[in-house]
Design a protein around this motif. Sequence first.
Motif, PDB file in Angstrom:
ATOM      1  N   VAL A 265      96.968  69.899  -9.483  1.00 44.54           N
ATOM      2  CA  VAL A 265      97.234  68.677  -8.725  1.00 44.54           C
ATOM      3  C   VAL A 265      96.880  67.482  -9.603  1.00 44.54           C
ATOM      4  O   VAL A 265      95.739  67.354 -10.059  1.00 44.54           O
ATOM      5  N   LEU A 266      97.856  66.619  -9.837  1.00 46.44           N
ATOM      6  CA  LEU A 266      97.620  65.392 -10.614  1.00 46.44           C
ATOM      7  C   LEU A 266      97.378  64.249  -9.644  1.00 46.44           C
ATOM      8  O   LEU A 266      98.129  64.056  -8.685  1.00 46.44           O
ATOM      9  N   ILE A 267      96.305  63.474  -9.910  1.00 43.69           N
ATOM     10  CA  ILE A 267      95.866  62.468  -8.946  1.00 43.69           C
ATOM     11  C   ILE A 267      95.720  61.065  -9.529  1.00 43.69           C
ATOM     12  O   ILE A 267      95.501  60.111  -8.790  1.00 43.69           O
ATOM     13  N   GLY A 268      95.825  60.929 -10.852  1.00 43.36           N
ATOM     14  CA  GLY A 268      95.650  59.606 -11.448  1.00 43.36           C
ATOM     15  C   GLY A 268      96.063  59.615 -12.904  1.00 43.36           C
ATOM     16  O   GLY A 268      96.371  60.664 -13.467  1.00 43.36           O
TER      17      GLY A 268
ATOM     18  N   LYS B  31      95.645  59.454 -20.572  1.00 43.90           N
ATOM     19  CA  LYS B  31      95.450  60.746 -19.896  1.00 43.90           C
ATOM     20  C   LYS B  31      96.039  60.739 -18.485  1.00 43.90           C
ATOM     21  O   LYS B  31      96.210  59.697 -17.872  1.00 43.90           O
ATOM     22  N   LEU B  32      96.288  61.977 -18.019  1.00 47.80           N
ATOM     23  CA  LEU B  32      96.576  62.225 -16.605  1.00 47.80           C
ATOM     24  C   LEU B  32      95.334  62.905 -16.038  1.00 47.80           C
ATOM     25  O   LEU B  32      94.738  63.766 -16.695  1.00 47.80           O
ATOM     26  N   TYR B  33      94.938  62.532 -14.830  1.00 43.04           N
ATOM     27  CA  TYR B  33      93.736  63.091 -14.215  1.00 43.04           C
ATOM     28  C   TYR B  33      94.137  64.043 -13.109  1.00 43.04           C
ATOM     29  O   TYR B  33      95.025  63.753 -12.311  1.00 43.04           O
TER      30      TYR B  33
ATOM     31  N   LYS C 103     104.980  57.367 -11.403  1.00 43.65           N
ATOM     32  CA  LYS C 103     105.518  56.637 -10.250  1.00 43.65           C
ATOM     33  C   LYS C 103     105.017  57.253  -8.941  1.00 43.65           C
ATOM     34  O   LYS C 103     104.584  56.534  -8.037  1.00 43.65           O
ATOM     35  N   ALA C 104     105.049  58.581  -8.845  1.00 50.43           N
ATOM     36  CA  ALA C 104     104.573  59.241  -7.630  1.00 50.43           C
ATOM     37  C   ALA C 104     103.098  58.924  -7.381  1.00 50.43           C
ATOM     38  O   ALA C 104     102.712  58.577  -6.262  1.00 50.43           O
ATOM     39  N   ILE C 105     102.279  59.029  -8.428  1.00 49.34           N
ATOM     40  CA  ILE C 105     100.853  58.747  -8.280  1.00 49.34           C
ATOM     41  C   ILE C 105     100.626  57.278  -7.907  1.00 49.34           C
ATOM     42  O   ILE C 105      99.824  56.973  -7.018  1.00 49.34           O
TER      43      ILE C 105
ATOM     44  N   ASP D 118     102.541  55.455  -6.258  1.00 48.80           N
ATOM     45  CA  ASP D 118     102.966  55.306  -4.856  1.00 48.80           C
ATOM     46  C   ASP D 118     102.009  55.992  -3.886  1.00 48.80           C
ATOM     47  O   ASP D 118     102.277  56.043  -2.686  1.00 48.80           O
ATOM     48  N   GLY D 119     100.913  56.557  -4.401  1.00 48.18           N
ATOM     49  CA  GLY D 119      99.912  57.174  -3.542  1.00 48.18           C
ATOM     50  C   GLY D 119     100.160  58.640  -3.232  1.00 48.18           C
ATOM     51  O   GLY D 119      99.598  59.168  -2.267  1.00 48.18           O
ATOM     52  N   ASN D 120     100.997  59.293  -4.030  1.00 51.00           N
ATOM     53  CA  ASN D 120     101.338  60.693  -3.775  1.00 51.00           C
ATOM     54  C   ASN D 120     100.823  61.597  -4.891  1.00 51.00           C
ATOM     55  O   ASN D 120     101.287  61.484  -6.029  1.00 51.00           O
ATOM     56  N   PRO D 121      99.891  62.500  -4.581  1.00 52.32           N
ATOM     57  CA  PRO D 121      99.475  63.483  -5.577  1.00 52.32           C
ATOM     58  C   PRO D 121     100.685  64.317  -6.005  1.00 52.32           C
ATOM     59  O   PRO D 121     101.636  64.484  -5.247  1.00 52.32           O
ATOM     60  N   VAL D 122     100.629  64.854  -7.212  1.00 53.23           N
ATOM     61  CA  VAL D 122     101.731  65.620  -7.791  1.00 53.23           C
ATOM     62  C   VAL D 122     101.219  67.013  -8.163  1.00 53.23           C
ATOM     63  O   VAL D 122     100.185  67.129  -8.815  1.00 53.23           O
ATOM     64  N   ILE D 123     101.942  68.044  -7.753  1.00 57.03           N
ATOM     65  CA  ILE D 123     101.596  69.416  -8.124  1.00 57.03           C
ATOM     66  C   ILE D 123     102.571  69.864  -9.204  1.00 57.03           C
ATOM     67  O   ILE D 123     103.787  69.721  -9.047  1.00 57.03           O
ATOM     68  N   ILE D 124     102.014  70.383 -10.312  1.00 60.36           N
ATOM     69  CA  ILE D 124     102.868  70.875 -11.402  1.00 60.36           C
ATOM     70  C   ILE D 124     102.520  72.335 -11.718  1.00 60.36           C
ATOM     71  O   ILE D 124     101.378  72.747 -11.552  1.00 60.36           O
ATOM     72  N   PRO D 125     103.513  73.110 -12.197  1.00 59.32           N
ATOM     73  CA  PRO D 125     103.284  74.500 -12.591  1.00 59.32           C
ATOM     74  C   PRO D 125     103.037  74.598 -14.093  1.00 59.32           C
ATOM     75  O   PRO D 125     103.720  73.954 -14.888  1.00 59.32           O
ATOM     76  N   VAL D 126     102.054  75.396 -14.479  1.00 59.92           N
ATOM     77  CA  VAL D 126     101.706  75.546 -15.903  1.00 59.92           C
ATOM     78  C   VAL D 126     101.328  76.996 -16.196  1.00 59.92           C
ATOM     79  O   VAL D 126     101.105  77.791 -15.286  1.00 59.92           O
ATOM     80  N   MET D 127     101.229  77.305 -17.492  1.00 56.17           N
ATOM     81  CA  MET D 127     100.546  78.516 -17.942  1.00 56.17           C
ATOM     82  C   MET D 127      99.208  78.044 -18.515  1.00 56.17           C
ATOM     83  O   MET D 127      99.158  77.052 -19.253  1.00 56.17           O
ATOM     84  N   THR D 128      98.132  78.754 -18.196  1.00 58.25           N
ATOM     85  CA  THR D 128      96.799  78.293 -18.605  1.00 58.25           C
ATOM     86  C   THR D 128      96.611  78.298 -20.120  1.00 58.25           C
ATOM     87  O   THR D 128      95.746  77.599 -20.634  1.00 58.25           O
ATOM     88  N   HIS D 129      97.411  79.089 -20.837  1.00 59.51           N
ATOM     89  CA  HIS D 129      97.354  79.103 -22.298  1.00 59.51           C
ATOM     90  C   HIS D 129      98.677  78.601 -22.862  1.00 59.51           C
ATOM     91  O   HIS D 129      99.142  79.050 -23.900  1.00 59.51           O
ATOM     92  N   GLY D 130      99.290  77.661 -22.158  1.00 58.53           N
ATOM     93  CA  GLY D 130     100.598  77.146 -22.548  1.00 58.53           C
ATOM     94  C   GLY D 130     100.537  75.832 -23.291  1.00 58.53           C
ATOM     95  O   GLY D 130     101.548  75.151 -23.425  1.00 58.53           O
ATOM     96  N   GLY D 131      99.358  75.457 -23.759  1.00 60.18           N
ATOM     97  CA  GLY D 131      99.237  74.224 -24.538  1.00 60.18           C
ATOM     98  C   GLY D 131      99.955  74.360 -25.878  1.00 60.18           C
ATOM     99  O   GLY D 131     100.448  75.431 -26.220  1.00 60.18           O
ATOM    100  N   PRO D 132     100.029  73.270 -26.632  1.00 60.09           N
ATOM    101  CA  PRO D 132     100.699  73.319 -27.937  1.00 60.09           C
ATOM    102  C   PRO D 132     100.169  74.481 -28.780  1.00 60.09           C
ATOM    103  O   PRO D 132      98.955  74.668 -28.893  1.00 60.09           O
ATOM    104  N   GLY D 133     101.085  75.295 -29.320  1.00 58.89           N
ATOM    105  CA  GLY D 133     100.680  76.448 -30.117  1.00 58.89           C
ATOM    106  C   GLY D 133     100.069  77.567 -29.288  1.00 58.89           C
ATOM    107  O   GLY D 133      99.267  78.355 -29.789  1.00 58.89           O
ATOM    108  N   ASN D 134     100.411  77.631 -28.004  1.00 60.45           N
ATOM    109  CA  ASN D 134      99.881  78.643 -27.064  1.00 60.45           C
ATOM    110  C   ASN D 134      98.363  78.586 -26.949  1.00 60.45           C
ATOM    111  O   ASN D 134      97.691  79.613 -26.865  1.00 60.45           O
ATOM    112  N   THR D 135      97.820  77.383 -26.968  1.00 61.01           N
ATOM    113  CA  THR D 135      96.381  77.187 -26.815  1.00 61.01           C
ATOM    114  C   THR D 135      96.018  77.039 -25.344  1.00 61.01           C
ATOM    115  O   THR D 135      96.870  76.708 -24.511  1.00 61.01           O
TER     116      THR D 135
END
Length: 186
Positions: free
Chosen positions: A133-136, A141-143, A96-98, A100-117
């Motif tokens: 920053v999520l833009i699309g 997928k999210l871009y 919804k934010a995207i 509406d024309g609003n980029p979204v910033i999210i916090p992650v761990m770089t090895h926080g994928g499924p199974g700590n990948t």
Amino acid sequence: PYTVQAPTGNWDAAHEEYCEAAAVLMVGRYYRGDKYPNDKIPPSEADAAMAQIVQYERQTWPGVLDLSLDKVGQTGNQFYSLQPTVSPATLDNIKKAIADGNPVIIPVMTHGGPGNTKISPYYSAGNVYHVIVLIGYDPQKLYSDDAGISQGQNYPYTWDVLSAAMQAQQQHMGQGSVMLTFSKTS
């Protein structure tokens, strides 16, 4: 507009901590309406602007290298007069934010994928806190404009990977699966 957090290719200890500044710069320049060839901020300009942002961050929060989204929001307000909002990061809220024309910033761990990948094969060995920053999006997928990897412009992620990576950062940062959006102040 996109920049990598080490735009001159210098991945020194300082630039390893530039992801929040890169996110603020990209989103701030988006709201300012800045246009660049190939939608990339020129490296020397990006590096100088991020150095100013990081200087503010270090003076405002001494000793804090990993900024929670409320602090990233405060930084966006300081440099671009944007009004920050931190809210729950659900797939529907992000889309919804995207839309509406609003980029979204999210916090992650770089090895926080499924199974700590690794969330992307381009990340190095260390599992570190990061913001993206999520833009699309499309049905699969999210871009992102992911400043943490040189290949990060319009980089695709699945929701499963991002959702797991957001959950993974909760222990490190004490913030939940949250997202930061901005609006222009009048």
